[in-house]
Design a protein around this motif. Sequence first.
Motif, short mmCIF file in Angstrom:
data_model
loop_
_atom_site.label_atom_id
_atom_site.label_comp_id
_atom_site.label_asym_id
_atom_site.label_seq_id
_atom_site.Cartn_x
_atom_site.Cartn_y
_atom_site.Cartn_z
N ALA A 96 0.83 -1.20 0.00
CA ALA A 96 0.00 0.00 0.00
C ALA A 96 0.87 1.26 0.00
CB ALA A 96 -0.92 0.01 1.22
N LEU A 97 0.32 2.33 -0.54
CA LEU A 97 1.03 3.61 -0.61
C LEU A 97 1.11 4.24 0.78
CD1 LEU A 97 2.28 5.92 -2.29
CD2 LEU A 97 -0.05 6.84 -2.53
N HIS A 98 2.33 4.63 1.17
CA HIS A 98 2.55 5.30 2.45
C HIS A 98 3.54 6.44 2.28
CE1 HIS A 98 1.39 1.15 3.84
NE2 HIS A 98 0.67 1.85 4.70
N ASP A 99 3.45 7.41 3.18
CA ASP A 99 4.51 8.40 3.34
C ASP A 99 4.58 8.72 4.83
OD1 ASP A 99 2.36 10.29 3.74
OD2 ASP A 99 3.63 11.89 2.96
N HIS A 100 5.35 9.74 5.20
CA HIS A 100 5.54 10.02 6.62
C HIS A 100 4.22 10.31 7.35
CE1 HIS A 100 9.74 9.69 6.11
NE2 HIS A 100 9.98 10.90 5.62
N THR A 101 3.25 10.84 6.64
CA THR A 101 1.98 11.11 7.31
C THR A 101 1.21 9.83 7.63
OG1 THR A 101 0.91 11.49 5.16
CG2 THR A 101 1.75 13.40 6.32
N SER A 102 1.62 8.70 7.05
CA SER A 102 1.02 7.42 7.42
C SER A 102 1.27 7.10 8.88
CB SER A 102 1.58 6.30 6.54
OG SER A 102 1.26 6.49 5.19
N ILE A 103 2.42 7.51 9.40
CA ILE A 103 2.71 7.30 10.81
C ILE A 103 1.75 8.10 11.67
CG2 ILE A 103 4.45 7.66 12.61
CD1 ILE A 103 6.58 7.03 10.51
N LEU A 104 1.46 9.33 11.26
CA LEU A 104 0.47 10.14 11.98
C LEU A 104 -0.89 9.47 11.92
CD1 LEU A 104 1.46 13.70 10.72
CD2 LEU A 104 2.19 12.55 12.82
N SER B 101 2.27 36.08 -3.90
CA SER B 101 2.31 36.29 -2.45
C SER B 101 2.17 35.00 -1.67
CB SER B 101 1.21 37.27 -2.04
OG SER B 101 -0.07 36.75 -2.40
N VAL B 102 1.64 33.96 -2.33
CA VAL B 102 1.51 32.66 -1.67
C VAL B 102 1.94 31.56 -2.65
CG1 VAL B 102 -0.35 33.32 -0.11
CG2 VAL B 102 -0.90 32.42 -2.37
N GLY B 103 2.37 30.44 -2.09
CA GLY B 103 2.71 29.28 -2.90
C GLY B 103 1.54 28.32 -2.95
N PRO B 104 1.79 27.09 -3.43
CA PRO B 104 0.72 26.10 -3.57
C PRO B 104 0.17 25.68 -2.21
CG PRO B 104 2.65 25.51 -4.87
CD PRO B 104 3.06 26.63 -3.98
N PRO B 105 -1.06 25.21 -2.17
CA PRO B 105 -1.64 24.75 -0.90
C PRO B 105 -0.95 23.48 -0.42
CG PRO B 105 -3.10 24.23 -2.73
CD PRO B 105 -2.01 25.11 -3.28
N ALA B 106 -0.95 23.29 0.89
CA ALA B 106 -0.35 22.09 1.48
C ALA B 106 -1.04 21.75 2.80
CB ALA B 106 1.15 22.28 1.70
N PRO B 107 -2.33 21.39 2.75
CA PRO B 107 -3.01 20.97 3.99
C PRO B 107 -2.42 19.67 4.49
CG PRO B 107 -4.37 20.50 2.08
CD PRO B 107 -3.20 21.29 1.58
N PRO B 108 -2.58 19.34 5.76
CA PRO B 108 -2.06 18.06 6.27
C PRO B 108 -2.59 16.88 5.47
CG PRO B 108 -2.72 19.47 8.08
CD PRO B 108 -3.20 20.15 6.82
N ARG B 109 -1.72 15.94 5.15
CA ARG B 109 -2.09 14.82 4.30
C ARG B 109 -2.79 13.69 5.05
NH1 ARG B 109 3.38 14.33 1.51
NH2 ARG B 109 3.38 16.03 0.00
N ASP B 110 -2.88 13.78 6.36
CA ASP B 110 -3.47 12.64 7.08
C ASP B 110 -4.97 12.53 6.86
OD1 ASP B 110 -3.98 14.95 8.54
OD2 ASP B 110 -3.69 14.00 10.48
N GLY B 111 -5.56 13.46 6.13
CA GLY B 111 -6.97 13.33 5.77
C GLY B 111 -7.18 12.64 4.43
N ARG B 112 -6.11 12.28 3.74
CA ARG B 112 -6.22 11.67 2.41
C ARG B 112 -6.49 10.17 2.53
NH1 ARG B 112 -3.89 14.79 -1.96
NH2 ARG B 112 -4.02 12.82 -3.10
N SER B 113 -7.42 9.68 1.73
CA SER B 113 -7.75 8.26 1.76
C SER B 113 -6.81 7.42 0.90
CB SER B 113 -9.19 8.04 1.28
OG SER B 113 -9.35 8.50 -0.05
N ASP B 114 -6.06 8.06 -0.01
CA ASP B 114 -5.16 7.30 -0.88
C ASP B 114 -3.81 7.02 -0.24
OD1 ASP B 114 -4.54 10.00 -0.92
OD2 ASP B 114 -3.97 10.04 -3.03
N ILE B 115 -3.57 7.53 0.95
CA ILE B 115 -2.34 7.26 1.69
C ILE B 115 -2.68 6.35 2.86
CG2 ILE B 115 -0.54 8.29 3.14
CD1 ILE B 115 -0.62 10.72 1.31
N GLY B 116 -1.95 5.24 2.98
CA GLY B 116 -2.26 4.22 3.97
C GLY B 116 -1.93 4.63 5.38
#
Length: 418
Positions: free
Chosen positions: A350-358, A395-410
Amino acid sequence: MPRQLQPSGAGIELSRRTFLKGTAAASVALAGGALWTTAIHPRRVHAVETPIRHVIVACQENRSFDHYLGYAPQVQAAGFGPPLGYGQPNGPRGLISPHRLTILSTHDLPHDWRAIHGQWDGGAMDGFATHSGPAAMGYYTAAELPFYYGLFDDSALCVNYFSSVLGPTQPNRLYLMSGTSGGITTDGHGGLGMLDHPMILDLLDAAGVTWEVYNVSRESVPRRNSENVAPFWKAFARDERTRASRNDFLDDLRTERLPNVSFVVATEAGGWDEHPPSSVRLGMNVQEELVSALRQSSAWDSSAYILTYDEHGGFFDHVRPPEVDAFGLGVRVPAWIISPWAKPGHLEPALHDHTSILKFIERVFELPTLASVNHRFDAGTPVGRDYQAAAPGASVGPPAPPRDGRSDIGDLFGCFTF
């Protein structure tokens, strides 16, 4: 005086006090007019559906998946390592193939934002030799990493676990603590008490879940390039729980005082973080010591020890990271799940990144997601000097909300038997 495991709460301003008290609905205005809203209520210390009472997160430095484990027989047999005939362009010399490293120390390879994007090369994953040199194509085996390869017998390995950002240490460690780097893409932006968006320690304190940050080696925590990023948050800048030591971890195991959540941080001081040019054996031996102590303790039967690496350090990997948002994912890194409840010998696809630990911590201890309480970066982030996708003058860069709400990350639960 014995260290205290309960929340200290010192130095917390009104908005964060409101957050930690768990008001039914607190909306707090932040810079740029964004809002984050909380609705946090007291929860049990552990989730009844799992036996896990202790989560230990050890994050080492600068090793890619293929560099450490891509040529393990188990990984090769399952098709998760480099394919037959794999190589990288090497200028006029044609292709360079991966080569086994028998030396335990290499020089530090380029791994800043610009170099990593050159290695990634728009997803072609063919710039490692040209941007980091032939040393980037070296790999280790069981002969050099016996403890890590021994984990195949009784632990689970995530084979599609990626760093969070195509960037160096600090932004990836910010993702590990808060699910976002808030637009930070390079090292050197850290500093004592400079951050104030919600992070995992806030959620743990709000729920009464005990935690500690154990430092394998001592360094000046306020340093701008520190691997221990927890004190970068204002609420925890002077919190003694972020300054525990390696000996404290061992003592807490012996005296049955291990907190519910532990972060183990090794720094370049002493060479125990596996960051080149340190010997890979130094950091591996420390991890073996800590894991062995856990296995021999009363906490073992209710523990999950998660061992990963913040980023790849310039070493090669053949798998293209999925592009889940403007900032990542980054290059694939090893991630071991060590627990009596881990599936032995399991390769988790399954797909994981550091936010998977969170996500794992949140699910085990029944916490809200950081994505549900932090909307500060939903619409945009500060413009980083090395983030090239932001329009000139923006004045701002791209959005980056916390990824722990994503269903595609395990959330790592596929690595366990429960």
